[in-house]
Design a protein around this motif. Structure first.
Motif, mmCIF file in Angstrom:
data_model
loop_
_atom_site.group_PDB
_atom_site.id
_atom_site.type_symbol
_atom_site.label_atom_id
_atom_site.label_comp_id
_atom_site.label_asym_id
_atom_site.label_seq_id
_atom_site.Cartn_x
_atom_site.Cartn_y
_atom_site.Cartn_z
ATOM 1 N N VAL A 1 -90.379 -18.021 32.715
ATOM 2 C CA VAL A 1 -89.474 -16.920 32.226
ATOM 3 C C VAL A 1 -88.345 -16.443 33.288
ATOM 4 N N ALA A 2 -87.388 -16.482 33.057
ATOM 5 C CA ALA A 2 -86.234 -16.677 33.790
ATOM 6 C C ALA A 2 -85.955 -15.047 34.408
ATOM 7 N N GLY A 3 -85.909 -15.064 35.632
ATOM 8 C CA GLY A 3 -85.589 -13.641 36.588
ATOM 9 C C GLY A 3 -84.257 -13.791 36.891
ATOM 10 N N ASP A 4 -83.534 -12.697 37.470
ATOM 11 C CA ASP A 4 -82.476 -12.964 37.909
ATOM 12 C C ASP A 4 -81.986 -13.970 39.184
ATOM 13 N N HIS A 5 -83.020 -14.109 39.946
ATOM 14 C CA HIS A 5 -82.910 -14.976 40.927
ATOM 15 C C HIS A 5 -82.922 -16.424 40.351
ATOM 16 N N ASP A 6 -83.545 -16.568 39.278
ATOM 17 C CA ASP A 6 -83.594 -18.128 38.718
ATOM 18 C C ASP A 6 -82.283 -18.214 38.243
ATOM 19 N N PHE A 7 -81.540 -17.372 37.464
ATOM 20 C CA PHE A 7 -80.278 -17.493 36.790
ATOM 21 C C PHE A 7 -79.108 -17.618 37.933
ATOM 22 N N LEU A 8 -79.278 -16.900 39.110
ATOM 23 C CA LEU A 8 -78.171 -17.044 40.015
ATOM 24 C C LEU A 8 -78.593 -18.309 40.752
ATOM 25 N N ALA A 9 -79.876 -18.706 40.996
ATOM 26 C CA ALA A 9 -80.079 -20.442 41.626
ATOM 27 C C ALA A 9 -79.620 -21.220 40.684
ATOM 28 N N LEU A 10 -79.706 -21.370 39.560
ATOM 29 C CA LEU A 10 -78.936 -22.072 38.545
ATOM 30 C C LEU A 10 -77.418 -22.065 38.627
ATOM 31 N N ARG A 11 -76.931 -20.898 38.664
ATOM 32 C CA ARG A 11 -75.358 -20.748 38.706
ATOM 33 C C ARG A 11 -74.927 -21.589 40.000
ATOM 34 N N MET A 12 -75.469 -21.138 41.240
ATOM 35 C CA MET A 12 -74.907 -21.361 42.441
ATOM 36 C C MET A 12 -75.222 -22.864 42.655
ATOM 37 N N LEU A 13 -76.414 -23.358 42.206
ATOM 38 C CA LEU A 13 -76.855 -24.764 42.648
ATOM 39 C C LEU A 13 -75.846 -25.737 41.537
ATOM 40 N N SER A 14 -75.682 -25.191 40.237
ATOM 41 C CA SER A 14 -74.683 -25.894 39.615
ATOM 42 C C SER A 14 -73.190 -25.959 40.100
ATOM 43 N N GLY A 15 -72.852 -24.984 40.234
ATOM 44 C CA GLY A 15 -71.539 -24.991 41.218
ATOM 45 C C GLY A 15 -71.479 -25.742 42.310
ATOM 46 N N PHE A 16 -72.451 -25.713 43.250
ATOM 47 C CA PHE A 16 -72.854 -26.582 44.534
ATOM 48 C C PHE A 16 -72.530 -28.187 44.150
ATOM 49 N N GLU A 17 -73.403 -28.480 43.150
ATOM 50 C CA GLU A 17 -73.326 -29.880 42.340
ATOM 51 C C GLU A 17 -71.848 -30.514 42.040
ATOM 52 N N LYS A 18 -71.049 -29.324 41.337
ATOM 53 C CA LYS A 18 -69.657 -29.553 41.147
ATOM 54 C C LYS A 18 -69.082 -30.011 42.116
ATOM 55 N N ALA B 1 -67.397 -19.228 46.854
ATOM 56 C CA ALA B 1 -67.891 -19.293 48.216
ATOM 57 C C ALA B 1 -68.458 -17.906 48.559
ATOM 58 N N ALA B 2 -67.752 -17.016 48.250
ATOM 59 C CA ALA B 2 -68.420 -15.414 48.577
ATOM 60 C C ALA B 2 -69.618 -15.275 47.971
ATOM 61 N N ASP B 3 -69.589 -15.752 46.722
ATOM 62 C CA ASP B 3 -70.900 -15.599 46.082
ATOM 63 C C ASP B 3 -72.002 -16.435 46.544
#
Length: 127
Positions: free
Chosen positions: A59-76, A89-91
């Protein structure tokens, strides 16, 4: 039997110890409530382990959502070769400082197929 745990925070050894103590069988179910990613040194390894267990439901927690957002952006950024925009970059810097560095490092060490698998797995976390 149904079990519930919370916030493994990248601690693979602690998670595996829990699995052993529970004697988790294929007929059991384990719900992991939030924050599987970040903080611990083995966040990516923990996510891989959890993803391979058909009876473990995250079940997703805030860090799971944040990791998904950051890693997806990094992948792009990796795929495009473009520089990140200053806001992202700041985020990313703030996330890395707040427990995300080990997750990012572990993610970067994976091959492209495994990176895609991690992103898919995180995106499937229940709310």
């Amino acid at each position: 039997m149904t079990y519930v745990t919370a916030n493994p925070e990248g601690n693979l050894e602690k998670f595996r110890t829990l699995i052993e103590k529970l004697h988790l069988s294929d007929s059991d179910v384990l719900y992991v409530l939030g924050d599987s990613a970040d903080y611990g040194e083995e966040s990516v390894e923990l996510l891989i382990d959890m993803s391979m267990r058909p009876n473990v439901y995250p079940v997703a927690g805030d860090h799971d959502f944040l990791a998904l957002r950051m890693l997806s952006g990094f992948e792009k950024i990796l795929k495009s070769g473009a520089a990140p925009d200053p806001g992202f970059a700041a985020d990313m810097t703030a996330w890395a400082a707040d427990g995300g560095k080990a997750t990012l490092d572990g993610y970067r060490a994976l091959d492209p197929e495994m990176r895609e698998g991690i992103l898919d797995y995180l995106s499937e976390f229940s709310l």
